[in-house]
Design an enzyme around this catalytic site. Structure first.
Site, mmCIF file in Angstrom:
data_model
loop_
_atom_site.group_PDB
_atom_site.id
_atom_site.type_symbol
_atom_site.label_atom_id
_atom_site.label_comp_id
_atom_site.label_asym_id
_atom_site.label_seq_id
_atom_site.Cartn_x
_atom_site.Cartn_y
_atom_site.Cartn_z
ATOM 1 N N LYS A 41 0.837 -1.211 0.000
ATOM 2 C CA LYS A 41 0.000 0.000 0.000
ATOM 3 C C LYS A 41 0.865 1.252 0.000
ATOM 4 O O LYS A 41 0.613 2.199 -0.758
ATOM 5 C CB LYS A 41 -0.937 -0.028 1.220
ATOM 6 C CG LYS A 41 -1.857 1.174 1.307
ATOM 7 C CD LYS A 41 -3.143 0.849 2.044
ATOM 8 C CE LYS A 41 -2.931 0.638 3.523
ATOM 9 N NZ LYS A 41 -2.737 1.921 4.242
ATOM 10 N N ARG A 92 2.835 5.940 -3.311
ATOM 11 C CA ARG A 92 4.004 6.723 -3.736
ATOM 12 C C ARG A 92 4.260 6.575 -5.236
ATOM 13 O O ARG A 92 4.736 7.510 -5.884
ATOM 14 C CB ARG A 92 5.233 6.289 -2.922
ATOM 15 C CG ARG A 92 5.185 6.800 -1.473
ATOM 16 C CD ARG A 92 6.091 5.996 -0.574
ATOM 17 N NE ARG A 92 6.196 6.518 0.781
ATOM 18 C CZ ARG A 92 5.309 6.308 1.763
ATOM 19 N NH1 ARG A 92 4.205 5.600 1.523
ATOM 20 N NH2 ARG A 92 5.511 6.806 2.973
ATOM 21 N N GLY A 113 -5.158 8.025 5.421
ATOM 22 C CA GLY A 113 -4.258 9.023 6.001
ATOM 23 C C GLY A 113 -3.016 9.195 5.155
ATOM 24 O O GLY A 113 -2.511 10.311 4.969
ATOM 25 N N SER A 162 6.781 9.226 12.247
ATOM 26 C CA SER A 162 5.755 9.115 11.207
ATOM 27 C C SER A 162 6.347 9.264 9.817
ATOM 28 O O SER A 162 6.852 10.325 9.446
ATOM 29 C CB SER A 162 4.671 10.180 11.418
ATOM 30 O OG SER A 162 3.863 10.257 10.256
ATOM 31 N N GLN A 220 4.555 9.288 7.225
ATOM 32 C CA GLN A 220 3.659 10.176 6.458
ATOM 33 C C GLN A 220 4.109 11.616 6.594
ATOM 34 O O GLN A 220 4.131 12.368 5.613
ATOM 35 C CB GLN A 220 2.217 10.010 6.932
ATOM 36 C CG GLN A 220 1.645 8.642 6.597
ATOM 37 C CD GLN A 220 0.263 8.414 7.184
ATOM 38 O OE1 GLN A 220 -0.312 9.304 7.821
ATOM 39 N NE2 GLN A 220 -0.280 7.226 6.987
ATOM 40 N N ASP A 268 1.785 -1.038 11.964
ATOM 41 C CA ASP A 268 0.455 -1.458 11.508
ATOM 42 C C ASP A 268 0.123 -2.899 11.910
ATOM 43 O O ASP A 268 -0.992 -3.367 11.661
ATOM 44 C CB ASP A 268 0.354 -1.322 9.985
ATOM 45 C CG ASP A 268 0.321 0.146 9.561
ATOM 46 O OD1 ASP A 268 -0.111 0.990 10.364
ATOM 47 O OD2 ASP A 268 0.743 0.441 8.430
ATOM 48 N N ARG A 323 -6.302 2.126 17.862
ATOM 49 C CA ARG A 323 -6.145 0.668 17.700
ATOM 50 C C ARG A 323 -5.933 -0.056 19.027
ATOM 51 O O ARG A 323 -6.241 -1.244 19.134
ATOM 52 C CB ARG A 323 -5.013 0.368 16.713
ATOM 53 C CG ARG A 323 -5.452 0.646 15.287
ATOM 54 C CD ARG A 323 -4.394 0.335 14.260
ATOM 55 N NE ARG A 323 -5.001 0.410 12.924
ATOM 56 C CZ ARG A 323 -4.314 0.510 11.794
ATOM 57 N NH1 ARG A 323 -2.985 0.557 11.823
ATOM 58 N NH2 ARG A 323 -4.935 0.551 10.639
ATOM 59 N N ARG A 354 -7.607 -2.969 9.488
ATOM 60 C CA ARG A 354 -6.739 -3.904 10.223
ATOM 61 C C ARG A 354 -7.416 -4.447 11.483
ATOM 62 O O ARG A 354 -7.118 -5.553 11.924
ATOM 63 C CB ARG A 354 -5.398 -3.252 10.546
ATOM 64 C CG ARG A 354 -4.657 -2.843 9.278
ATOM 65 C CD ARG A 354 -3.186 -2.684 9.421
ATOM 66 N NE ARG A 354 -2.677 -1.894 8.312
ATOM 67 C CZ ARG A 354 -2.424 -2.368 7.079
ATOM 68 N NH1 ARG A 354 -2.598 -3.652 6.802
ATOM 69 N NH2 ARG A 354 -1.984 -1.571 6.125
#
Ligand code: S3P
Length: 450
Positions: A28, A33, A101, A174, A176, A327, A358, A403
């Protein structure tokens, strides 16, 4: 997009041995990207193995809205005709990133240093997630952002017409945030520097180098110092997306807890910034081996073989490993329920700001199914009950989180009574073939509640 349709309740029942090969979809992170960098290159990027989950399809749509041509052949090959760094057009409408996200944060970064304005939104899960972690560093380039209270979507980004390069130390582990700053730095003159104390997934750095950007990472006492030279001409690439280790986690973990199982999960990328779960499972005593280790596209790749593991032990997961398996904690907590002793997970407060909280989502569902869990702001402990001793029988809430939904389906494969989730529809964001693939191995997942 997930979470806007009718909920899909699902139930997983105790099954016989899981056997065979599990060909999981493309990665993913690398899929997002590939589309974004393809859109920022000049010319045609060709992508095979792209994950065709809802998250990535939303990013493909967004790249079209910013002016790139994105097309799919019947055989699943994708073509992206990029517009070049700084070449994005202003979208004519709101950009809906669905559940993703990664999609929204990377795209905000990619458009932040172009003189255009874009408004972003998402589903109920994404619209709760913090965006200031990205818009704060983007402001240093000269980008403006106006969103809802607490820095939430919907949010409008006004790109900097005259961006300046930045030096930014990422305050949370992070990828991201790191990636948003690097993508913004592409259209700033001079050098943009990003410093991260803990190594997070480095796909953006590797792929930027592949697309011809000047980028270097130095490991210093400060951490990883990444220096990118702005305004390169990115050259289009031919990309073969490796299969996703985060999706591989589900058939692997299921095989470890279902008696008699022997599952092969071929061609899994073992980039060290992604592979923490597999080492953790081995530390717990899992019968998990890496076969046919090789290198592909500069990344370590192996076929994973997972067999039923009767002697799993709870361990203290090294906190420094957290970023490389962030994750995978939900499905690890399921394996931990079948181990003997406590599995202690610390340094994981980022888990509270994912597609759902989570820790809370897994703790609630595990407790409802007879497993004791303790938790605090940045830690949790699962008290293992051992094989054949996890009751099950409850319906868990997936909170629009793929997830969480898949983890509880894995739980139900080895509990005494079935386990249900209220809504399995979010699974389509990252692993659209999950039910069929697990069913072919021998799992008993059905639509509907118990
Ligand atoms: C991702 C980074 C991680 C991860 C997410 C994908 C990426 O998020 O949880 O699923 O592709 O960069 P954070 O950067 O928030 O840790």
């Amino acid at each position: 997009m997930s979470g806007h349709g009718t909920p899909i309740p699902m139930t997983s029942r105790k099954c016989g041995p899981l056997t065979g090969e599990a060909h999981v979809p493309g990665d993913k992170s690398i899929s997002h990207r590939s589309l974004i960098l393809g859109a920022m290159a000049v010319g045609e990027t060709v992508i095979t193995g792209l994950l065709e989950g809802e998250d990535v399809l939303d990013t493909a749509k967004a790249m079209r809205a910013f002016g790139a041509e994105v097309a799919r052949d019947e055989d699943g090959t994708w073509h992206v005709h990029g517009v070049g760094v700084g070449g994005f057009a202003e979208p004519g409408n709101v950009i809906d990133c669905g559940n993703s996200g990664t999609g929204v944060r990377l795209i905000m970064g990619a458009m932040a240093t172009s003189p255009i304005t874009a408004t972003f939104t998402g589903d109920a899960s994404l619209n709760k997630r913090p965006m200031a972690r990205v818009t704060d560093p983007l402001a240093l380039f000269g980008t403006q952002a106006v969103g809802r209270a607490g820095g939430r979507l919907p949010m409008t980004i006004v790109g900097a017409a005259d961006p300046v390069p930045v030096r930014y130390e990422v305050p949370v582990p992070s990828a991201q945030v790191k990636s948003a700053v690097l993508l913004a730095g592409l259209n700033a003159p001079g050098q943009t520097v990003v410093i991260e104390k803990e190594a997070t997934r480095d796909h953006t750095e590797r792929m930027l180098a592949g697309f011809g950007a000047e980028i270097a990472t130095e490991v210093t006492d400060e951490g990883r110092v990444i220096t990118l030279t702005g305004r390169p001409e990115l050259k289009p690439q031919t990309i073969v997306v490796p299969r996703d280790p985060s999706s591989a986690a589900f058939p692997v973990c299921a095989a470890l807890i279902v008696p008699g199982s022997d599952v092969l999960v071929p061609n899994i990328g073992l980039n060290p910034t992604r592979a923490g779960l597999f080492y953790t499972l081995q530390d717990m005593g899992a019968d998990l081996t890496f076969e046919n280790m090789r290198e592909e596209g500069g990344e370590p790749v192996a076929d994973l073989r997972a067999k039923f593991s009767p002697d799993l032990k709870g361990i203290e997961v090294p906190p420094e490993r957290a970023a490389s398996m962030i994750d995978e904690y939900p499905v690890l907590s399921v394996v931990a329920a079948f181990a003997t002793g406590d599995t202690v997970m610390r340094g994981v407060k980022e888990l509270r700001v994912k597609e759902s909280d989570r820790i809370e989502a897994m703790a609630a569902g595990l407790r409802a199914n007879g497993v004791e869990v303790e938790d605090g702001p940045d830690w949790w402990i699962v008290k293992g009950r051992g094989h054949g001793n996890v009751p099950g029988g409850a319906t868990c809430v997936s909170h629009l989180d793929h997830r969480i939904a898949m983890s509880f389906m894995v739980l139900g494969m080895a509990t005494e009574a079935p386990v249900s989730v209220d809504d399995g529809s979010p699974i389509a964001t990252s692993f659209p073939i999950f039910e069929g693939l697990m069913g072919a191995l021998g799992a008993r997942i059905e639509r509907g509640s118990q």
